[in-house]
Write a protein that holds these residues in place. Structure first.
Motif, short mmCIF file in Angstrom:
data_model
loop_
_atom_site.label_atom_id
_atom_site.label_comp_id
_atom_site.label_asym_id
_atom_site.label_seq_id
_atom_site.Cartn_x
_atom_site.Cartn_y
_atom_site.Cartn_z
N TRP A 1 -9.02 -7.66 10.26
CA TRP A 1 -8.26 -8.51 9.35
C TRP A 1 -7.34 -9.46 10.10
CZ3 TRP A 1 -3.00 -8.60 9.49
CH2 TRP A 1 -2.35 -7.53 10.12
N LEU A 2 -6.77 -9.01 11.25
CA LEU A 2 -5.88 -9.86 12.04
C LEU A 2 -6.67 -10.97 12.72
CD1 LEU A 2 -3.07 -10.42 13.11
CD2 LEU A 2 -3.47 -8.74 14.94
N ALA A 3 -7.87 -10.65 13.21
CA ALA A 3 -8.71 -11.68 13.83
C ALA A 3 -9.09 -12.75 12.80
CB ALA A 3 -9.95 -11.04 14.43
N GLU A 4 -9.42 -12.33 11.58
CA GLU A 4 -9.79 -13.30 10.55
C GLU A 4 -8.61 -14.19 10.17
OE1 GLU A 4 -11.29 -10.99 7.34
OE2 GLU A 4 -13.22 -10.54 8.33
N LEU A 5 -7.40 -13.60 10.14
CA LEU A 5 -6.21 -14.41 9.79
C LEU A 5 -5.96 -15.48 10.85
CD1 LEU A 5 -2.96 -13.16 8.24
CD2 LEU A 5 -2.78 -14.47 10.36
N VAL A 6 -6.09 -15.12 12.13
CA VAL A 6 -5.87 -16.10 13.19
C VAL A 6 -6.93 -17.20 13.15
CG1 VAL A 6 -5.79 -16.40 15.69
CG2 VAL A 6 -4.68 -14.42 14.65
N ALA B 1 0.93 -18.12 4.86
CA ALA B 1 0.40 -17.37 6.00
C ALA B 1 1.19 -16.09 6.22
CB ALA B 1 0.45 -18.24 7.26
N ARG B 2 2.51 -16.16 6.08
CA ARG B 2 3.32 -14.96 6.25
C ARG B 2 3.04 -13.94 5.14
NH1 ARG B 2 9.80 -14.69 5.58
NH2 ARG B 2 9.11 -15.06 3.45
N SER B 3 2.85 -14.41 3.90
CA SER B 3 2.54 -13.49 2.80
C SER B 3 1.20 -12.79 3.03
CB SER B 3 2.52 -14.26 1.47
OG SER B 3 3.78 -14.84 1.20
N ALA B 4 0.21 -13.56 3.50
CA ALA B 4 -1.10 -12.94 3.79
C ALA B 4 -0.97 -11.92 4.92
CB ALA B 4 -2.10 -14.03 4.18
N LEU B 5 -0.16 -12.22 5.93
CA LEU B 5 0.05 -11.28 7.04
C LEU B 5 0.70 -10.00 6.53
CD1 LEU B 5 -0.07 -11.03 10.20
CD2 LEU B 5 2.31 -11.79 10.19
N GLU C 1 0.66 -8.77 3.42
CA GLU C 1 -0.24 -8.04 2.53
C GLU C 1 -1.31 -7.30 3.32
OE1 GLU C 1 -3.28 -8.96 -1.24
OE2 GLU C 1 -2.02 -10.54 -0.36
N GLN C 2 -1.93 -7.99 4.29
CA GLN C 2 -2.98 -7.35 5.07
C GLN C 2 -2.43 -6.20 5.92
OE1 GLN C 2 -6.17 -7.84 4.94
NE2 GLN C 2 -6.15 -9.57 3.52
N ALA C 3 -1.25 -6.39 6.49
CA ALA C 3 -0.65 -5.33 7.30
C ALA C 3 -0.32 -4.11 6.45
CB ALA C 3 0.59 -5.84 8.01
N SER C 4 0.19 -4.33 5.21
CA SER C 4 0.53 -3.22 4.33
C SER C 4 -0.72 -2.47 3.90
CB SER C 4 1.30 -3.73 3.10
OG SER C 4 2.49 -4.37 3.49
N THR C 5 -1.78 -3.22 3.55
CA THR C 5 -3.03 -2.58 3.13
C THR C 5 -3.63 -1.77 4.27
OG1 THR C 5 -3.45 -4.41 1.61
CG2 THR C 5 -5.32 -3.01 2.18
N ALA C 6 -3.61 -2.33 5.47
CA ALA C 6 -4.16 -1.61 6.62
C ALA C 6 -3.33 -0.38 6.93
CB ALA C 6 -4.22 -2.54 7.83
N ALA C 7 -2.00 -0.44 6.71
CA ALA C 7 -1.15 0.72 6.97
C ALA C 7 -1.47 1.86 6.02
CB ALA C 7 0.32 0.33 6.85
N VAL C 8 -1.82 1.54 4.75
CA VAL C 8 -2.15 2.57 3.77
C VAL C 8 -3.51 3.17 4.05
CG1 VAL C 8 -2.61 2.99 1.32
CG2 VAL C 8 -0.68 1.57 2.00
N VAL C 9 -4.48 2.31 4.42
CA VAL C 9 -5.86 2.78 4.59
C VAL C 9 -6.03 3.54 5.89
CG1 VAL C 9 -8.24 2.02 4.87
CG2 VAL C 9 -6.78 0.94 3.17
N GLY C 10 -5.54 2.99 7.00
CA GLY C 10 -5.82 3.65 8.28
C GLY C 10 -4.73 3.49 9.29
N GLY C 11 -3.53 3.96 9.00
CA GLY C 11 -2.42 3.80 9.94
C GLY C 11 -1.68 2.54 9.61
N ASN C 12 -2.08 1.42 10.22
CA ASN C 12 -1.62 0.10 9.80
C ASN C 12 -2.58 -0.98 10.24
OD1 ASN C 12 -1.20 -0.11 12.50
ND2 ASN C 12 0.91 -0.79 12.37
N GLY C 13 -3.70 -0.60 10.77
CA GLY C 13 -4.69 -1.56 11.20
C GLY C 13 -4.26 -2.39 12.37
N SER C 14 -3.13 -2.10 12.97
CA SER C 14 -2.64 -2.91 14.07
C SER C 14 -2.80 -2.23 15.41
CB SER C 14 -1.17 -3.27 13.83
OG SER C 14 -0.41 -2.12 13.62
#
Length: 485
Positions: A237-242, A260-264, A266-279
């Protein structure tokens, strides 16, 4: 140069083709500042043009009050030296960190990107376009705060001094419309921010070359290499945002830095719930543009003023143990059986006992000769009624002593009746029956109809043959005369 006006110069921080940056002290306010001074080697025309732009940019930057944007203190011209006094940041530029081989994790990058997009959104909403976002213009403080610097010579805010067709900025970080000399807006800064994020994640610039023309061609026509093919640790998700920030057409990018900040976020929060934080490291990302995102609470044991430790972790542990105990108890509990209704069977009808007459000769009983007919009611195997028996013609000649035999037979019949009564099987007690529905009511018993009692001759056959009366008096028998032989 040791002094410029009331600024005492202490050290040189950096130098470029158009000016020099010094660390100086403002003697009036007694504070440390960064003093940017235009180079004296410029021609008079260049100095006049850049001095006007420097002053215009200083006015625009002075309107920006954001924790991630450098603060402008003063500007002017002293002894033909155009200068700009700005906030001094005790930190290092992102360019120096990357050059020294420092690796920034995706989680840290998410935090920095949030601050960068937040600062750009604030500047764009105040009609200021930086136009030269690059690692050399991004400062990082020791506490991890990002600062955008150089709202100065190389970039200009939106004003009349920016003419269409003028190319301003660093070639490797320019947007396609900036290379073509078109009118710019905040989306050009979003493209430049995407180049910076790409370089942090992969360690290489997306558009590079030995000549400006080569760099410009790649910016206009080539697509950068996929980020995950270079660094597989980067979340998808981070690669697609960049990559969305690096779209050639401004209409396909994020239209504002706030978007862009809102999308960042939202994606970071979703990734944190699904699998840690995706980061990449399981820690919650701070992607709110300078405002620390809420972090997951951790049980911390702190020393209080009395020296006692916080009991919160122990209370939490006790709650977990209690929940586990309740779960084990519920698992070991047997399921309740369905309730069954026990319906007792109706009581059996009382057994009818055979009627037993008193012995012959007793008070109120019949004579011994009248007891024989009652045997057919006492035992089932009694002899057939006398009416059906053949009559012996010599029976009249029997002596009266036969009455003693009648008594013995009556006594034997009485005893046999009692034995049959005792041998009759007792009624079994009713067994409880399990029924889910009540049984139908037992049929009502109809009262038995008694047959009319008829007066019968109580005399026995012997009595009638002997000529006995109903009251039991019989005539005396006469002995036959003896015959002489």
């Amino acid at each position: 140069m040791d002094k410029l006006g009331h600024y005492r110069i202490e050290a040189t921080l950096g130098q470029g083709a158009m000016g020099v940056v010094y660390r100086a002290t403002d003697e009036r306010l007694e504070r440390t500042v960064a003093l940017k001074v235009l180079s004296l080697s410029l021609s008079s025309e260049e100095r006049a043009e850049y001095a006007a732009r420097l002053q215009q940019e200083a006015k625009s930057a002075a309107r920006l009050n954001h924790p991630n944007i450098i603060t402008v203190y003063d500007c002017g011209d002293i002894d033909d030296h155009a200068f700009l006094a700005i906030e001094f940041v005790d930190g290092k530029t992102l360019q120096s960190l990357l050059a020294s081989g420092v690796k920034i994790s995706p989680a840290k990058l998410v935090k920095l990107a949030g601050q960068l997009f937040g600062a750009l959104a604030y500047a764009h909403e105040h009609d200021v376009v930086h136009r030269d976002i690059k690692p050399a213009n991004l400062m990082l403080t020791p506490d991890g705060r990002l600062k955008i610097t150089d709202f100065g010579i190389a970039q200009l805010p939106t004003s009349d001094l920016t003419r269409v067709g003028t190319v301003v900025g660093s070639p490797r970080y320019m947007a396609p419309e900036q290379v073509e000399g078109k009118k710019l807006d905040g989306r050009a800064d979003i493209f430049a921010a995407g180049i910076v994020l790409y370089e942090i994640l992969t360690g290489k610039r997306p558009f590079d070359g030995e000549h400006v023309a080569t760099i410009a061609y790649r910016i206009l026509h080539e697509t950068p290499e996929d980020i995950r093919s270079i660094n597989p640790d980067v979340p998808e998700w981070l690669a697609e945002l960049v990559m969305r920030c690096l779209e050639k057409d401004p209409a396909n990018r994020f239209q504002t830095a706030r978007e862009a900040r809102s999308a960042l976020r939202e994606q970071a929060s979703t990734a944190a719930v699904v699998g840690g934080n995706g980061s990449g490291n399981g820690k919650p990302a701070e992607a709110n543009g300078g405002e620390a995102a809420p972090k997951a609470s951790k049980p911390v044991v702190e020393e209080s003023t009395g020296g006692k430790r916080n009991l919160l972790p122990w209370l939490g542990l006790g709650g977990v143990v209690l929940v586990i105990a309740l779960g084990v108890g519920l698992m070991g509990r047997k399921p309740a059986k369905p309730a069954t209704t026990v319906v007792e069977a109706p009581a059996a009808a009382p057994a009818i006992e055979p009627e037993v007459l008193p012995p012959p000769g007793a008070s109120g009983s019949l004579p011994a000769q009248a007891a024989m007919p009652m045997q057919q009611n006492v035992a089932a195997d009694a002899p057939p009624p006398p009416s059906k028996m053949p009559i012996d013609p010599n029976e009249n000649a029997r002596p009266k002593a036969d009455s003693e035999q009648d008594k013995a037979a009556a006594k034997k019949a009485k005893t046999k009746g009692k034995t049959a009564q005792e041998a009759a099987p007792a009624a079994e007690p009713p067994k409880p029956l399990e029924h889910h529905e009540p049984p139908p009511p037992p049929p009502k018993k109809e009262p038995e109809k008694k047959a009319p009692v008829e007066k019968q001759d109580d005399r026995s056959l012997l009595e009638r043959l002997a000529g006995c009366t109903a009251d039991g008096q019989c005539p005396k028998s006469k002995l036959p005369p003896k015959r002489d032989r």
